[in-house]
Design an enzyme around this catalytic site. Structure first.
Site, PDB file in Angstrom:
ATOM      1  N   ASN A 174       0.769  -1.419   0.032  1.00  0.00           N
ATOM      2  CA  ASN A 174       0.013  -0.022  -0.102  1.00  0.00           C
ATOM      3  C   ASN A 174       0.959   1.083   0.089  1.00  0.00           C
ATOM      4  O   ASN A 174       0.569   2.080  -0.711  1.00  0.00           O
ATOM      5  CB  ASN A 174      -0.946  -0.130   1.235  1.00  0.00           C
ATOM      6  CG  ASN A 174      -0.543   0.015   2.605  1.00  0.00           C
ATOM      7  OD1 ASN A 174       0.817  -0.898   2.738  1.00  0.00           O
ATOM      8  ND2 ASN A 174      -0.897   0.349   3.609  1.00  0.00           N
ATOM      9  N   GLY A 200       2.416  -5.083   7.587  1.00  0.00           N
ATOM     10  CA  GLY A 200       1.161  -5.944   7.037  1.00  0.00           C
ATOM     11  C   GLY A 200       0.247  -6.305   7.692  1.00  0.00           C
ATOM     12  O   GLY A 200      -0.246  -5.640   8.683  1.00  0.00           O
ATOM     13  N   GLY A 224       1.966 -10.983  10.479  1.00  0.00           N
ATOM     14  CA  GLY A 224       2.606 -10.676  11.362  1.00  0.00           C
ATOM     15  C   GLY A 224       2.705 -11.586  12.654  1.00  0.00           C
ATOM     16  O   GLY A 224       3.929 -11.686  13.396  1.00  0.00           O
ATOM     17  N   GLU A 263       3.901  -3.457  12.695  1.00  0.00           N
ATOM     18  CA  GLU A 263       2.974  -2.372  12.295  1.00  0.00           C
ATOM     19  C   GLU A 263       1.936  -3.220  11.707  1.00  0.00           C
ATOM     20  O   GLU A 263       2.056  -3.562  10.405  1.00  0.00           O
ATOM     21  CB  GLU A 263       3.629  -1.440  11.327  1.00  0.00           C
ATOM     22  CG  GLU A 263       4.650  -0.634  11.972  1.00  0.00           C
ATOM     23  CD  GLU A 263       4.266   0.612  13.066  1.00  0.00           C
ATOM     24  OE1 GLU A 263       2.968   0.591  13.276  1.00  0.00           O
ATOM     25  OE2 GLU A 263       5.146   1.201  13.265  1.00  0.00           O
ATOM     26  N   CYS A 322      -3.043   1.455   6.923  1.00  0.00           N
ATOM     27  CA  CYS A 322      -3.181   0.869   7.889  1.00  0.00           C
ATOM     28  C   CYS A 322      -3.714   1.775   8.816  1.00  0.00           C
ATOM     29  O   CYS A 322      -4.685   1.590   9.746  1.00  0.00           O
ATOM     30  CB  CYS A 322      -2.114   0.482   8.569  1.00  0.00           C
ATOM     31  SG  CYS A 322      -0.578   1.375   8.551  1.00  0.00           S
ATOM     32  N   GLU A 380       7.793   3.541  14.808  1.00  0.00           N
ATOM     33  CA  GLU A 380       8.577   3.828  13.919  1.00  0.00           C
ATOM     34  C   GLU A 380       8.599   5.354  13.796  1.00  0.00           C
ATOM     35  O   GLU A 380       7.823   6.189  14.548  1.00  0.00           O
ATOM     36  CB  GLU A 380       8.325   3.178  12.619  1.00  0.00           C
ATOM     37  CG  GLU A 380       8.253   1.717  12.433  1.00  0.00           C
ATOM     38  CD  GLU A 380       8.328   1.166  11.184  1.00  0.00           C
ATOM     39  OE1 GLU A 380       7.084   0.546  10.897  1.00  0.00           O
ATOM     40  OE2 GLU A 380       9.311   1.138  10.422  1.00  0.00           O
TER      41      GLU A 380
HETATM   42  P1  NAI Z   1       0.533  -9.475   4.275  1.00  0.00           P
HETATM   43  O1  NAI Z   1       0.673  -9.312   5.678  1.00  0.00           O
HETATM   44  O2  NAI Z   1       0.685 -11.178   3.714  1.00  0.00           O
HETATM   45  O3  NAI Z   1       1.751  -8.850   3.321  1.00  0.00           O
HETATM   46  C1  NAI Z   1       2.690  -8.009   3.617  1.00  0.00           C
HETATM   47  C2  NAI Z   1       3.861  -8.510   3.557  1.00  0.00           C
HETATM   48  O4  NAI Z   1       4.295  -9.701   3.985  1.00  0.00           O
HETATM   49  C3  NAI Z   1       4.202  -8.765   1.834  1.00  0.00           C
HETATM   50  O5  NAI Z   1       5.580  -8.375   1.538  1.00  0.00           O
HETATM   51  C4  NAI Z   1       4.213 -10.481   2.008  1.00  0.00           C
HETATM   52  O6  NAI Z   1       4.991 -10.814   0.740  1.00  0.00           O
HETATM   53  C5  NAI Z   1       4.909 -10.647   3.169  1.00  0.00           C
HETATM   54  N1  NAI Z   1       4.639 -12.109   3.596  1.00  0.00           N
HETATM   55  C6  NAI Z   1       3.619 -12.840   3.307  1.00  0.00           C
HETATM   56  N2  NAI Z   1       3.757 -14.016   3.817  1.00  0.00           N
HETATM   57  C7  NAI Z   1       4.947 -13.763   4.583  1.00  0.00           C
HETATM   58  C8  NAI Z   1       5.345 -14.735   5.606  1.00  0.00           C
HETATM   59  N3  NAI Z   1       5.115 -15.910   5.666  1.00  0.00           N
HETATM   60  N4  NAI Z   1       6.813 -14.300   6.074  1.00  0.00           N
HETATM   61  C9  NAI Z   1       7.333 -13.278   5.838  1.00  0.00           C
HETATM   62  N5  NAI Z   1       6.744 -12.321   4.907  1.00  0.00           N
HETATM   63  C10 NAI Z   1       5.774 -12.601   4.498  1.00  0.00           C
HETATM   64  O7  NAI Z   1      -0.814  -8.980   3.793  1.00  0.00           O
HETATM   65  P2  NAI Z   1      -1.445  -9.051   2.433  1.00  0.00           P
HETATM   66  O8  NAI Z   1      -1.913 -10.455   2.095  1.00  0.00           O
HETATM   67  O9  NAI Z   1      -1.002  -8.396   1.167  1.00  0.00           O
HETATM   68  O10 NAI Z   1      -2.968  -8.096   2.710  1.00  0.00           O
HETATM   69  C11 NAI Z   1      -3.836  -8.979   3.542  1.00  0.00           C
HETATM   70  C12 NAI Z   1      -4.377  -7.575   4.389  1.00  0.00           C
HETATM   71  O11 NAI Z   1      -3.358  -7.257   5.228  1.00  0.00           O
HETATM   72  C13 NAI Z   1      -4.930  -6.680   3.750  1.00  0.00           C
HETATM   73  O12 NAI Z   1      -6.131  -6.855   3.411  1.00  0.00           O
HETATM   74  C14 NAI Z   1      -4.910  -5.597   4.755  1.00  0.00           C
HETATM   75  O13 NAI Z   1      -6.137  -5.558   5.623  1.00  0.00           O
HETATM   76  C15 NAI Z   1      -3.711  -5.918   5.605  1.00  0.00           C
HETATM   77  N6  NAI Z   1      -2.619  -5.154   5.280  1.00  0.00           N
HETATM   78  C16 NAI Z   1      -2.069  -4.359   6.088  1.00  0.00           C
HETATM   79  C17 NAI Z   1      -1.136  -3.456   5.832  1.00  0.00           C
HETATM   80  C18 NAI Z   1      -0.651  -2.238   6.724  1.00  0.00           C
HETATM   81  O14 NAI Z   1      -0.027  -1.297   6.450  1.00  0.00           O
HETATM   82  N7  NAI Z   1      -0.637  -2.344   8.077  1.00  0.00           N
HETATM   83  C19 NAI Z   1      -0.451  -3.382   4.611  1.00  0.00           C
HETATM   84  C20 NAI Z   1      -0.880  -4.515   3.755  1.00  0.00           C
HETATM   85  C21 NAI Z   1      -1.913  -5.230   3.998  1.00  0.00           C
END
Ligand code: NAI
Ligand code: MG
Length: 497
Positions: free
Chosen positions: A168, A244, A249, A266, A300, A477
């Site tokens: 994002n 993420g 997390g 975060e 977020c 952060e």
């Molecule tokens: P995600 O948390 O899976 O992805 C974020 C990052 O984590 C990406 O770089 C991804 O490749 C990485 N990742 C995924 N699985 C991992 C693992 N097992 N070990 C280490 N890294 C890993 O989130 P996703 O699937 O893109 O989005 C799902 C939901 O998460 C969204 O709908 C939203 O609600 C939330 N989200 C929140 C964010 C924030 O800024 N707090 C940012 C992105 C998503």
């Protein structure tokens, strides 16, 4: 430097950009992966892929971590802080020189409006500028132990730091992690989201052009399971900064537990914007609209719950609906009010929330459906949506939707607004709109969130610490506190008497 119009023309003519980087960035240069596997990157504004990038594996991560370890020990840890500062200052300047390229690439990869991407890139430069100034101010303390002793602390860099970056705010989140890590004397291995790999790669290249020794900042692209997990599980990593989802997390925290690796998380949010009857209505309307529709709600810290006092509820929501209907949707490069969402999977997830709400008989007062770019009929768009009178236990008030969907909660008075604001598993940010100074600060103290915005949503900048409470994570952060994650305090006490 190529300007945005030329890049946009190139993209319109060729469907891609010739200047996109290929490979990982390891050891100071773009590098071939161990296995030659690639994946597509999509333009969310059209739903069409525009480039292929490297799908990394554990072997690539191993190389990047080894490179970072060597650079940490050989070059970076012991470089004079003022020299580190100069490199980060040059990095800030180089980011601005490449503003147009970075912003156009960010828009293509993430979908966000070009003017928002420009803001993100300027913010990234500002982040490097801010932490450049901190390199030579990481002072310790000394302690009064009496005439026979000397006691003092020094702040040592924690070592090799891993950064898992979401889609994002790709360049913002990268800068927010890299700059304080580098300022503290740490080295970096980053894994950008597989939806938005490019700006982190370009940033790493610019940082080395600014003078980072090879290996100080490495970027490996690929999926979460195949590239992210090997990085967060890596025994050679000393600290993880993860931004993420809560679910990922949690997995990262478990992986970190194995080697007792430090971690900053975060995670998500479901942040309330409390609008009291005595607020400046114009200020509050503008604030609420920006809080939920900026970046199509994929923030977020988006203000995704409007907690509005009953006395003004009807007129406030009516005006919000009118302004929401006036927003124009479009491809990010066309600078719309609201752009697409980042992926078809994510669009389906948002639609699922609204389909379930509809079947529960929710009061969807505007929007609520999947749509498309009116100019082309393409892309992954969701209508700006407001759901009125949402109950506190409804999933629309509890779960992060991460899209342009505002849940309205009606409060009897300020005390009820506080109760509604805190009735949530998340605690990232909260907005407060009121003209009563004392009431604003009383609420600010009582709302359980990492940061509070009063009379301007998203107020503040890199100077202000940012992070969550409850399921929104922990650690901070930004600000000087953001440096602390990348330092370990060492106390030294000596007998001299
Ligand atoms: P995600 O948390 O899976 O992805 C974020 C990052 O984590 C990406 O770089 C991804 O490749 C990485 N990742 C995924 N699985 C991992 C693992 N097992 N070990 C280490 N890294 C890993 O989130 P996703 O699937 O893109 O989005 C799902 C939901 O998460 C969204 O709908 C939203 O609600 C939330 N989200 C929140 C964010 C924030 O800024 N707090 C940012 C992105 C998503
Ligand atoms: Mg993309």
């Amino acid at each position: 430097m190529t300007d945005a119009n030329n890049l946009i023309a190139e993209y319109r003519n060729t469907g891609t950009l010739g200047s996109l980087p290929m490979g990982h960035f390891i050891d100071g240069a773009f590098s071939e992966p161990v296995h030659n596997r690639t994946m597509e990157s999509f333009d969310p504004g059209t739903g069409v892929p525009f480039a292929r990038f490297t799908a990394g594996t554990k072997e690539d991560v191993d190389q990047a971590v080894a490179s970072s370890r060597l650079a940490f020990e050989a070059d970076w840890r012991d470089m004079a802080p003022v020299e580190r500062s100069r490199i980060l200052q040059r990095a800030a300047a180089l980011i601005l020189e490449n503003l147009d390229l970075l912003a156009v690439v960010e828009t293509l990869d993430s979908g966000k409006a070009l003017q928002e991407a420009m803001g993100d890139v300027r913010g990234a430069a500002r982040t490097f500028e801010y932490y450049a100034g901190a390199c030579d101010k990481l002072q310790g303390d000394s302690f009064p132990l009496g005439p026979d002793y000397i006691g003092y602390t020094i702040h040592e860099p924690v070592g090799v730091t891993a950064h898992i970056i979401p889609w994002n705010f790709p360049i913002s989140t990268a800068a927010r992690g890299f700059a304080p890590a580098l300022a503290a004397g740490c080295t970096v291995v980053a894994k950008p989201a597989e939806q938005t790999p490019y700006t982190a790669l370009i940033l790493a290249d610019l940082l080395h052009k600014a003078g980072l020794p090879a290996g100080v900042c490495n970027v490996v692209t690929g999926t979460g399971p195949e590239t992210g997990a090997p990085l967060t599980n890596h025994p050679g990593v000393d600290h993880i900064t993860f931004t993420g989802s809560v679910q990922t997390g949690r997995a990262v925290m478990k992986a970190a537990a194995e080697d007792i690796t430090r971690v900053v998380l975060e995670l998500g949010g479901k942040s309330p914007v409390v609008v009291l009857g005595d607020c400046d209505k114009e200020q509050a309307l503008a604030g609420v609209l920006g809080a939920i529709y900026e970046n199509a709600g994929q923030i977020c810290s988006a203000g995704s719950r409007l907690v509005v006092e009953k006395s003004i509820h009807d007129e406030f929501v009516d005006e919000l609906v009118a302004r929401t209907r006036a927003l124009n949707l479009g491809h990010g490069l066309a600078n719309p009010d609201v752009g697409p969402v980042n992926s078809s999977e994510h669009l389906a997830k948002i639609a699922g929330f609204l389909d379930r709400a509809r079947s529960r008989g929710a009061e969807i007062v505007t929007g609520g459906s999947v749509t498309e770019d009116p100019a082309t009929g393409q892309g992954w768009f969701f209508e700006p949506t407001i759901v009125n009178s949402v109950a506190a236990d409804d999933e629309l008030a509890q779960e992060e939707i991460f899209g342009p969907v505002l849940a309205v909660q009606v409060a009897d008075d300020a005390d009820h607004a506080l109760a509604l604001a805190n009735d949530c598993q998340y605690g990232l940010v909260a907005g407060i709109y009121t003209s009563n100074f004392a009431k604003a600060h009383q609420l600010a103290r009582k709302i359980d969130a990492g940061q509070i915005y009063i009379n301007e949503y998203f107020a503040g900048g890199i100077e202000v610490p940012f992070g969550g409470n409850k399921k929104s994570g922990f650690g901070r952060e930004k600000g000087l506190e953001g440096l602390a994650s990348y330092c370990k305090t060492k106390s030294i006490a000596a007998r001299i008497g």
